[in-house]
Design an enzyme around this catalytic site. Structure first.
Site, PDB file in Angstrom:
ATOM      1  N   SER A  11       0.829  -1.206   0.000  1.00 20.96           N
ATOM      2  CA  SER A  11       0.000   0.000   0.000  1.00 20.96           C
ATOM      3  C   SER A  11       0.863   1.255   0.000  1.00 20.96           C
ATOM      4  CB  SER A  11      -0.858  -0.005   1.265  1.00 20.96           C
ATOM      5  OG  SER A  11      -1.464   1.248   1.440  1.00 20.96           O
ATOM      6  N   TYR A  48      -1.624   0.130  10.136  1.00 22.94           N
ATOM      7  CA  TYR A  48      -1.937  -0.506   8.842  1.00 22.94           C
ATOM      8  C   TYR A  48      -0.741  -0.388   7.893  1.00 22.94           C
ATOM      9  CZ  TYR A  48      -3.713  -0.998   4.130  1.00 22.94           C
ATOM     10  OH  TYR A  48      -3.860  -1.364   2.812  1.00 22.94           O
ATOM     11  N   LYS A  52       2.012  -3.329   6.452  1.00 21.24           N
ATOM     12  CA  LYS A  52       2.354  -3.589   5.046  1.00 21.24           C
ATOM     13  C   LYS A  52       3.868  -3.513   4.851  1.00 21.24           C
ATOM     14  CE  LYS A  52      -1.721  -4.284   3.274  1.00 21.24           C
ATOM     15  NZ  LYS A  52      -2.041  -5.592   2.671  1.00 21.24           N
TER      16      LYS A  52
HETATM   17  N1  UFG Z   1     -12.497  11.823   2.748  1.00 20.85           N
HETATM   18  C1  UFG Z   1     -13.485  12.755   3.003  1.00 20.85           C
HETATM   19  N2  UFG Z   1     -14.714  12.286   3.367  1.00 20.85           N
HETATM   20  C2  UFG Z   1     -15.003  10.963   3.495  1.00 20.85           C
HETATM   21  C3  UFG Z   1     -13.985  10.031   3.224  1.00 20.85           C
HETATM   22  C4  UFG Z   1     -12.735  10.489   2.863  1.00 20.85           C
HETATM   23  O1  UFG Z   1     -13.255  13.957   2.914  1.00 20.85           O
HETATM   24  O2  UFG Z   1     -16.143  10.614   3.850  1.00 20.85           O
HETATM   25  C5  UFG Z   1     -11.173  12.305   2.336  1.00 20.85           C
HETATM   26  C6  UFG Z   1     -10.074  11.885   3.277  1.00 20.85           C
HETATM   27  O3  UFG Z   1      -9.989  12.768   4.373  1.00 20.85           O
HETATM   28  C7  UFG Z   1      -8.864  11.915   2.356  1.00 20.85           C
HETATM   29  C8  UFG Z   1      -9.444  11.506   0.999  1.00 20.85           C
HETATM   30  O4  UFG Z   1     -10.839  11.718   1.100  1.00 20.85           O
HETATM   31  O5  UFG Z   1      -8.380  13.210   2.258  1.00 20.85           O
HETATM   32  C9  UFG Z   1      -9.190  10.061   0.644  1.00 20.85           C
HETATM   33  O6  UFG Z   1      -9.589   9.264   1.764  1.00 20.85           O
HETATM   34  P1  UFG Z   1      -9.847   7.674   1.672  1.00 20.85           P
HETATM   35  O7  UFG Z   1     -10.307   7.231   3.014  1.00 20.85           O
HETATM   36  O8  UFG Z   1     -10.699   7.360   0.500  1.00 20.85           O
HETATM   37  O9  UFG Z   1      -8.407   7.091   1.331  1.00 20.85           O
HETATM   38  P2  UFG Z   1      -7.010   7.309   2.052  1.00 20.85           P
HETATM   39  O10 UFG Z   1      -6.187   8.162   1.116  1.00 20.85           O
HETATM   40  O11 UFG Z   1      -7.134   7.761   3.428  1.00 20.85           O
HETATM   41  O12 UFG Z   1      -6.424   5.847   2.124  1.00 20.85           O
HETATM   42  C10 UFG Z   1      -6.530   4.940   1.074  1.00 20.85           C
HETATM   43  C11 UFG Z   1      -6.639   3.549   1.663  1.00 20.85           C
HETATM   44  C12 UFG Z   1      -5.368   3.141   2.297  1.00 20.85           C
HETATM   45  C13 UFG Z   1      -4.219   3.357   1.356  1.00 20.85           C
HETATM   46  C14 UFG Z   1      -4.196   4.752   0.834  1.00 20.85           C
HETATM   47  C15 UFG Z   1      -3.109   4.879  -0.163  1.00 20.85           C
HETATM   48  O13 UFG Z   1      -7.667   3.505   2.630  1.00 20.85           O
HETATM   49  O14 UFG Z   1      -5.458   1.776   2.580  1.00 20.85           O
HETATM   50  O15 UFG Z   1      -5.438   5.048   0.234  1.00 20.85           O
HETATM   51  O16 UFG Z   1      -3.175   6.076  -0.848  1.00 20.85           O
HETATM   52  F1  UFG Z   1      -3.072   3.131   2.000  1.00 20.85           F
END
Ligand code: UFG
Length: 327
Positions: free
Chosen positions: A118, A142, A146
């Site tokens: 990841s 997490y 990885k």
């Molecule tokens: N976000 C919102 N509202 C929501 C959900 C997410 O604003 O309801 C924002 C988050 O704050 C973040 C962005 O959208 O800024 C992306 O969030 P995600 O939860 O979709 O994804 P992440 O980037 O946090 O993490 C994902 C996976 C991880 C992985 C990572 C790698 O969950 O397992 O991408 O880039 F490691």
């Protein structure tokens, strides 16, 4: 045709990759404990074992019975906030479980291994795009789990010499659903942005929140490299081809090399769905890097990986259609 064991093959990315492996003519066997996967996500034709990667006897028996030549390892927990609250669960399943599986593979003479790593291993990068050589500083259990598994593969692989080669694929933000409409992300209580926005568009939740509008980015919201799950599935085939052509162990990023903001995503989901769901601006979510974009030169050069769905609208539309079809 290869005999391939897919762990976590009933999960989101595992099921898409399994389908692609079948289409490519491979013979696959799925091992999944159905903790977050679904039996319906795996074709009835496929040999399916409900069980755990930590059951070394079961894994050894499967390898013998099906003459397994390669393992594609997806099985693992993936919820970042949960990993902060319950790190032992992540170290037990993701790290110890992977160690058990890798050891069994080496003992049983399975020489080729693909691992779902990841972009979480990077933590908060200091460069605009990240290549595979930057310092790894995961900021949650997490991401650490990885990275520990990458180290496990490197060290056990080194000790095994020419008898074991692996590819670790560092996934960026995986999203979208299969173009056939038969597979998609079915994880309950999902926290991923595109999934959440699609649930809001389908009326399955009362709107959604944007976490943080004061980042140092053009529109103040976080930027991510969203990659369509079918392009990611293809990367696994490319990685297998690479290993079976004699390639040595390596680690590659899986992303498109461009980013979209949270606001871009929300706007696109609203456009493809025609739903003007309510969006609340909230404060930053802990542990979110402002920007995470892959430098994907390595995967393109090494595997000749080519994307087919590098388009935010296509990704959001497929995710929305899938969400809608699930009622
Ligand atoms: N976000 C919102 N509202 C929501 C959900 C997410 O604003 O309801 C924002 C988050 O704050 C973040 C962005 O959208 O800024 C992306 O969030 P995600 O939860 O979709 O994804 P992440 O980037 O946090 O993490 C994902 C996976 C991880 C992985 C990572 C790698 O969950 O397992 O991408 O880039 F490691």
């Amino acid at each position: 045709m290869l005999n391939i064991l897919v762990t976590g093959g009933a999960g989101y990315i595992g099921s898409h990759t399994s389908l692609r492996l079948l289409e490519a003519g491979h013979n696959i066997v799925v091992l999944d404990n159905l903790y977050s996967g679904h039996r319906w996500a795996v074709s009835e034709e496929v040999a399916f074992y409900e069980g755990d990667i930590q059951d070394k006897q079961l894994v050894a028996d499967i390898i013998d019975k099906h003459e397994i030549e390669a393992v594609v390892h997806f099985a693992g927990h993936i919820v970042v906030p949960e990993s902060v609250a319950d790190p032992a669960k992540y170290y037990q399943n993701n790290v110890v479980g992977s160690l058990d599986l890798i050891e069994t593979c080496i003992q049983k003479d399975v020489k080729h291994f693909i691992f779902s790593s990841s972009a979480a291993v990077y933590g908060i990068p200091s460069t605009a795009t990240v290549d595979e050589t930057v310092t790894l500083e995961p900021i949650n259990p997490y991401g650490k789990s990885k990275l520990m598994t990458e180290w496990t593969l490197q060290d056990l692989g080194f000790a095994a010499g020419d008898d074991f080669e692996f590819v670790a694929l560092r996934y960026f933000n995986v999203a979208g659903a299969h173009s056939s409409g038969t597979l998609g992300q079915a994880t309950p209580e999902a926290t991923h942005l595109i999934k959440v926005a699609c649930e809001a568009a389908c009326g399955k939740r009362n709107g959604m929140s944007i976490f943080g509008t004061d980042y140092d980015t053009p529109d103040g919201t976080c930027i991510r490299d969203y990659i369509h799950v079918e392009d990611l599935a293809e990367a696994h085939l490319d990685a297998l081809d690479y290993l079976f052509e004699g390639g040595k162990s390596t680690i590659v990023n899986c992303g498109y090399g461009r980013g979209f903001s949270v606001k871009d995503v929300v706007k696109t989901v609203k456009e493809v769905s025609g739903s003007d769901f309510s969006v609340t601006m909230e404060s930053r979510r802990a542990g979110d890097p402002p920007q995470l974009i892959a430098d994907n030169s390595k995967i393109k050069k090494m595997f000749n990986w080519q994307s087919r769905f590098d388009d935010l609208e296509t990704i959001c539309r497929s995710a929305y259609e899938w969400e809608k079809s699930r009622g």
